[in-house]
Scaffold this motif. Structure first.
Motif, PDB file in Angstrom:
ATOM      1  N   THR A   1       1.381  -1.075   0.290  1.00 26.53           N
ATOM      2  CA  THR A   1      -0.117  -0.087  -0.090  1.00 26.53           C
ATOM      3  C   THR A   1       0.874   0.979  -0.053  1.00 26.53           C
ATOM      4  OG1 THR A   1      -0.200  -0.453   2.656  1.00 26.53           O
ATOM      5  CG2 THR A   1      -2.057  -0.706   0.837  1.00 26.53           C
ATOM      6  N   LYS A   2       2.052   0.977   0.497  1.00 25.86           N
ATOM      7  CA  LYS A   2       2.938   2.300   0.784  1.00 25.86           C
ATOM      8  C   LYS A   2       3.673   2.383  -0.849  1.00 25.86           C
ATOM      9  CE  LYS A   2       1.014   4.032   4.207  1.00 25.86           C
ATOM     10  NZ  LYS A   2       0.531   5.873   4.006  1.00 25.86           N
ATOM     11  N   LYS A   3       3.382   1.733  -1.950  1.00 22.97           N
ATOM     12  CA  LYS A   3       4.576   0.915  -2.983  1.00 22.97           C
ATOM     13  C   LYS A   3       5.947   0.331  -2.138  1.00 22.97           C
ATOM     14  CE  LYS A   3       1.435   2.758  -5.647  1.00 22.97           C
ATOM     15  NZ  LYS A   3       0.503   2.066  -6.211  1.00 22.97           N
TER      16      LYS A   3
ATOM     17  N   SER B   1       3.535  17.142  -4.727  1.00 24.70           N
ATOM     18  CA  SER B   1       4.931  17.118  -5.690  1.00 24.70           C
ATOM     19  C   SER B   1       4.392  15.495  -5.460  1.00 24.70           C
ATOM     20  CB  SER B   1       5.761  17.170  -5.794  1.00 24.70           C
ATOM     21  OG  SER B   1       6.896  16.752  -4.983  1.00 24.70           O
ATOM     22  N   LYS B   2       4.868  14.724  -6.504  1.00 29.44           N
ATOM     23  CA  LYS B   2       5.012  13.166  -6.867  1.00 29.44           C
ATOM     24  C   LYS B   2       6.333  13.370  -7.848  1.00 29.44           C
ATOM     25  CE  LYS B   2       0.409  11.084  -5.366  1.00 29.44           C
ATOM     26  NZ  LYS B   2      -0.158  10.025  -6.370  1.00 29.44           N
ATOM     27  N   LEU B   3       6.801  12.301  -8.017  1.00 29.46           N
ATOM     28  CA  LEU B   3       7.399  11.774  -8.592  1.00 29.46           C
ATOM     29  C   LEU B   3       7.028  11.952 -10.923  1.00 29.46           C
ATOM     30  CD1 LEU B   3       9.252   9.014  -7.304  1.00 29.46           C
ATOM     31  CD2 LEU B   3      10.379  11.819  -7.794  1.00 29.46           C
TER      32      LEU B   3
ATOM     33  N   ASP C   1      11.155   5.903   1.904  1.00 25.86           N
ATOM     34  CA  ASP C   1      10.606   6.013   2.465  1.00 25.86           C
ATOM     35  C   ASP C   1      10.301   7.154   3.093  1.00 25.86           C
ATOM     36  OD1 ASP C   1       7.717   7.244   4.520  1.00 25.86           O
ATOM     37  OD2 ASP C   1       7.230   5.034   4.491  1.00 25.86           O
ATOM     38  N   LEU C   2       9.811   8.603   2.601  1.00 31.39           N
ATOM     39  CA  LEU C   2      10.058   9.846   2.597  1.00 31.39           C
ATOM     40  C   LEU C   2       9.843  10.573   3.971  1.00 31.39           C
ATOM     41  CD1 LEU C   2       8.899  11.383  -0.227  1.00 31.39           C
ATOM     42  CD2 LEU C   2      11.754  11.445   0.280  1.00 31.39           C
ATOM     43  N   THR C   3       8.405   9.670   4.766  1.00 34.63           N
ATOM     44  CA  THR C   3       8.530   9.520   6.313  1.00 34.63           C
ATOM     45  C   THR C   3       9.835   9.653   7.032  1.00 34.63           C
ATOM     46  OG1 THR C   3       7.658   7.670   6.712  1.00 34.63           O
ATOM     47  CG2 THR C   3       6.368   9.372   5.896  1.00 34.63           C
TER      48      THR C   3
HETATM   49  C1  LIG Z   1      17.932   6.100   5.633  1.00 37.27           C
HETATM   50  C2  LIG Z   1      18.132   5.122   3.904  1.00 37.27           C
HETATM   51  C3  LIG Z   1      18.174   7.061   2.985  1.00 37.27           C
HETATM   52  C4  LIG Z   1      18.705   6.344   1.498  1.00 37.27           C
HETATM   53  C5  LIG Z   1      18.241   7.298   0.288  1.00 37.27           C
HETATM   54  C6  LIG Z   1      17.371   7.132  -0.465  1.00 37.27           C
HETATM   55  C7  LIG Z   1      17.346   8.280  -1.739  1.00 37.27           C
HETATM   56  C8  LIG Z   1      15.756   7.139  -2.418  1.00 37.27           C
HETATM   57  O1  LIG Z   1      15.695   6.238  -2.236  1.00 37.27           O
HETATM   58  S1  LIG Z   1      14.836   8.781  -3.137  1.00 37.27           S
HETATM   59  C9  LIG Z   1      13.747   7.542  -3.975  1.00 37.27           C
HETATM   60  C10 LIG Z   1      12.958   8.299  -3.280  1.00 37.27           C
HETATM   61  N1  LIG Z   1      11.405   8.105  -3.252  1.00 37.27           N
HETATM   62  C11 LIG Z   1      10.756   8.951  -3.939  1.00 37.27           C
HETATM   63  O2  LIG Z   1      10.471  10.089  -4.082  1.00 37.27           O
HETATM   64  C12 LIG Z   1       9.163   8.415  -4.466  1.00 37.27           C
HETATM   65  C13 LIG Z   1       8.199   9.251  -3.345  1.00 37.27           C
HETATM   66  N2  LIG Z   1       5.963   8.084  -3.978  1.00 37.27           N
HETATM   67  C14 LIG Z   1       5.424   8.850  -5.471  1.00 37.27           C
HETATM   68  O3  LIG Z   1       6.328   9.919  -6.410  1.00 37.27           O
HETATM   69  C15 LIG Z   1       4.888   8.105  -5.316  1.00 37.27           C
HETATM   70  O4  LIG Z   1       3.724   7.756  -4.181  1.00 37.27           O
HETATM   71  C16 LIG Z   1       4.898   6.880  -6.586  1.00 37.27           C
HETATM   72  C17 LIG Z   1       5.433   7.594  -8.114  1.00 37.27           C
HETATM   73  C18 LIG Z   1       6.303   5.859  -6.163  1.00 37.27           C
HETATM   74  C19 LIG Z   1       3.435   6.850  -6.890  1.00 37.27           C
HETATM   75  O5  LIG Z   1       2.437   7.331  -7.026  1.00 37.27           O
HETATM   76  P1  LIG Z   1       1.314   6.791  -7.208  1.00 37.27           P
HETATM   77  O6  LIG Z   1       0.161   8.216  -7.548  1.00 37.27           O
HETATM   78  O7  LIG Z   1       1.025   5.723  -8.315  1.00 37.27           O
HETATM   79  O8  LIG Z   1       1.195   6.149  -5.789  1.00 37.27           O
HETATM   80  P2  LIG Z   1       0.476   6.899  -4.443  1.00 37.27           P
HETATM   81  O9  LIG Z   1      -0.691   7.516  -3.671  1.00 37.27           O
HETATM   82  O10 LIG Z   1       1.787   8.383  -4.529  1.00 37.27           O
HETATM   83  O11 LIG Z   1       1.087   6.070  -2.811  1.00 37.27           O
HETATM   84  C20 LIG Z   1       0.706   4.967  -2.696  1.00 37.27           C
HETATM   85  C21 LIG Z   1       1.062   5.626  -1.090  1.00 37.27           C
HETATM   86  O12 LIG Z   1       2.587   5.107  -0.784  1.00 37.27           O
HETATM   87  C22 LIG Z   1       2.956   6.151  -0.111  1.00 37.27           C
HETATM   88  N3  LIG Z   1       4.495   6.608  -0.695  1.00 37.27           N
HETATM   89  C23 LIG Z   1       4.550   5.910  -1.702  1.00 37.27           C
HETATM   90  N4  LIG Z   1       5.822   6.202  -1.986  1.00 37.27           N
HETATM   91  C24 LIG Z   1       6.256   6.497  -0.970  1.00 37.27           C
HETATM   92  C25 LIG Z   1       7.226   7.013  -0.766  1.00 37.27           C
HETATM   93  N5  LIG Z   1       9.027   6.568  -1.183  1.00 37.27           N
HETATM   94  N6  LIG Z   1       7.464   7.255   0.850  1.00 37.27           N
HETATM   95  C26 LIG Z   1       6.600   7.873   1.241  1.00 37.27           C
HETATM   96  N7  LIG Z   1       5.798   7.315   1.386  1.00 37.27           N
HETATM   97  C27 LIG Z   1       5.284   7.106   0.244  1.00 37.27           C
HETATM   98  C28 LIG Z   1       1.746   7.344  -1.173  1.00 37.27           C
HETATM   99  O13 LIG Z   1       1.764   8.127  -0.122  1.00 37.27           O
HETATM  100  C29 LIG Z   1       0.704   6.867  -0.234  1.00 37.27           C
HETATM  101  O14 LIG Z   1       0.497   6.443   0.693  1.00 37.27           O
HETATM  102  P3  LIG Z   1      -1.537   6.928   1.022  1.00 37.27           P
HETATM  103  O15 LIG Z   1      -1.889   5.974   0.462  1.00 37.27           O
HETATM  104  O16 LIG Z   1      -0.873   7.251   3.146  1.00 37.27           O
HETATM  105  O17 LIG Z   1      -1.441   8.832   1.204  1.00 37.27           O
END
Ligand SMILES: CCCC/C=C/CC(=O)SCCNC(=O)CCNC(=O)[C@H](O)C(C)(C)COP(=O)(O)OP(=O)(O)OC[C@H]1O[C@@H](n2cnc3c(N)ncnc32)[C@H](O)[C@@H]1OP(=O)(O)O
Length: 394
Positions: free
Chosen positions: A159-161, A392-394, A201-203
């Motif tokens: 659910t959090k991808k 914003s989203k990606l 997880d951005l949180t």
């Molecule tokens: C401590 C070590 C650190 C290491 C560092 C690593 C760097 C990285 O990994 S950078 C990459 C970070 N990731 C992102 O920026 C992705 C952010 N997410 C998005 O842009 C979008 O969620 C998505 C394009 C991946 C998917 O979009 P879609 O419209 O299909 O689904 P959503 O409704 O957005 O997502 C469903 C649900 O999941 C939550 N979620 C998804 N990805 C993340 C994430 N990376 N962090 C936290 N939460 C995430 C999203 O908030 C939704 O949650 P809710 O249903 O509760 O709103």
């Protein structure tokens, strides 16, 4: 690590009203399993569990159990070396002696971990239908199963991808350590649901310790370094099954896998500049080597998203399969790989990896240190605030 109060300050500075819409969930810091120490009781339970195993775990595992037991109870090997013709005692002596000065507590923990991985894979073998996965319990964010000589680690926050929260980082490290010691020949990482993983997880950026944002960034860098280190050091063939889109650290780590199979639904996206961050997972070193410096720059600096076909053409992905037949085709192939002699595979991997190991650890350390600084930057904090406030989203 965009930290709650700094991010809050930023939001207040530039957009006071946004404070009402941003709620910063507190990330629960769960117990670090790697830091857990098995108690004497756990050890005794494990010894009893061994007696209950329904299937012989094989000589190699039995020697491992013997040596860890001796080390845990008596410390380093203290027996005279048996003669060359005393084959059984010599094998036991060799196994014990090989543990060198491993501390008793670590040996006890390793014994408990080994028994637990055996119990989950062997005990249940008599309870499940052939071909059904055996599930190891105790993980909140993963599903770990062992079947046909393959340990499968499945990211399980669909659910959090499959975003990697702090608990998931710890659980993956724990699962990798257990897999490196279990009796499987190969290990597979994949995702549950439509995504492979949406990356960090951005949180994770929102739970600020008493030491403030600097401490948060420092802890993040320590965690990341240890996490990536587990992939660098993983001793068995490690295969990624990229079942869907992959983002951030889930992409960069692919350069440390031994093979990467992808569904044609998968995409590969490392938007570090968009997020005010910089590459990790050793990708600043592996990607230019894999795909040429310019192609790596397109991904890591400009955030170009690749299709599975493009990632395959650039060498990041080993082979792409139609999504409709992905699971069937890759598992048939993996089961054949898992029948190969495990020690030969380990040794062949070792000879390939050892040449690079020192360099990879140095790159990992440098990347983590640079990221620690990035996490404190306004660019990074803005990006996190924007995501968390759903701007914003990606
Ligand atoms: C401590 C070590 C650190 C290491 C560092 C690593 C760097 C990285 O990994 S950078 C990459 C970070 N990731 C992102 O920026 C992705 C952010 N997410 C998005 O842009 C979008 O969620 C998505 C394009 C991946 C998917 O979009 P879609 O419209 O299909 O689904 P959503 O409704 O957005 O997502 C469903 C649900 O999941 C939550 N979620 C998804 N990805 C993340 C994430 N990376 N962090 C936290 N939460 C995430 C999203 O908030 C939704 O949650 P809710 O249903 O509760 O709103």
């Amino acid at each position: 690590v965009a930290m709650a109060h700094l991010a809050g300050r930023l939001a207040q500075r530039w957009c006071p009203s946004s404070l009402q819409v941003i709620s910063f969930p507190v990330v629960q810091l769960h117990l670090n399993r790697t830091a857990m120490r098995a108690s004497q009781k756990d050890f005794e339970n494990a010894m009893n569990q061994v007696k209950l195993l329904k299937k012989d775990p094989g000589n190699e595992v039995k020697l491992k159990l013997y040596s860890l037991y001796k080390q845990a109870t008596e410390g380093p090997c203290n027996m005279p070396k048996p003669g060359v013709f005393d084959l059984i005692n010599k094998a036991k002596w060799d196994a014990w002696n090989a543990l060198g000065n491993l501390p008793k507590e670590t040996a006890r923990q390793n014994y408990v971990d080994l028994v637990s991985s055996l119990s989950s894979s062997l005990e249940s073998s008599s309870q499940v239908e052939p071909g059904t996965d055996r599930k190891s319990t105790g993980y909140e964010t993963l599903m770990v199963t062992s079947e046909d000589g393959i340990t499968k680690i499945m990211l399980n926050r669909p659910t959090k991808k499959n975003a990697l929260n702090v608990e998931m980082y710890h659980e993956i490290m724990h699962a990798l350590k257990a897999a490196s010691k279990d009796d499987s020949a190969i290990t597979v990482l994949t995702g549950n649901g439509d995504y492979y993983s949406s990356g960090n997880d951005l949180t994770n950026f929102t739970d600020i310790p008493p030491g403030g944002v600097e401490e948060k960034a420092k802890n993040g860098a320590i965690l990341l370094r240890e996490f990536v280190g587990c992939f660098i050091d993983f001793p068995k063939p490690l295969i990624a099954l990229v079942n869907g889109p992959a983002v951030g650290i889930s992409v960069t780590l692919l350069g440390l896998f031994d093979a990467v199979y992808a569904s044609d639904r998968a995409t590969f996206h490392t938007p570090f500049s968009h997020l005010g961050q910089s590459p990790e997972g050793c990708s600043s070193y592996t990607f230019p080597k894999i795909m040429s410096p310019a192609k790596a720059t397109e991904m890591l600096v400009f955030g170009k998203k690749l299709t599975a076909g493009e990632a395959c053409a650039q060498g990041l992905v080993t082979e792409v399969f139609p999504d409709s037949t992905f699971q069937k085709e890759v598992w048939t192939r993996l089961k054949a790989f898992a029948k190969l002699p495990p020690n030969a595979m380990r040794i062949s991997k070792e000879i390939i990896r050892n040449r690079e190991k020192e360099k990879l650890h140095a790159v990992n350390a440098e990347e983590c240190s640079v990221l620690q600084g990035r996490w404190l930057s306004d660019e990074c904090m803005n990006a996190v605030v924007n995501f968390l406030s759903r701007k914003s989203k990606l």
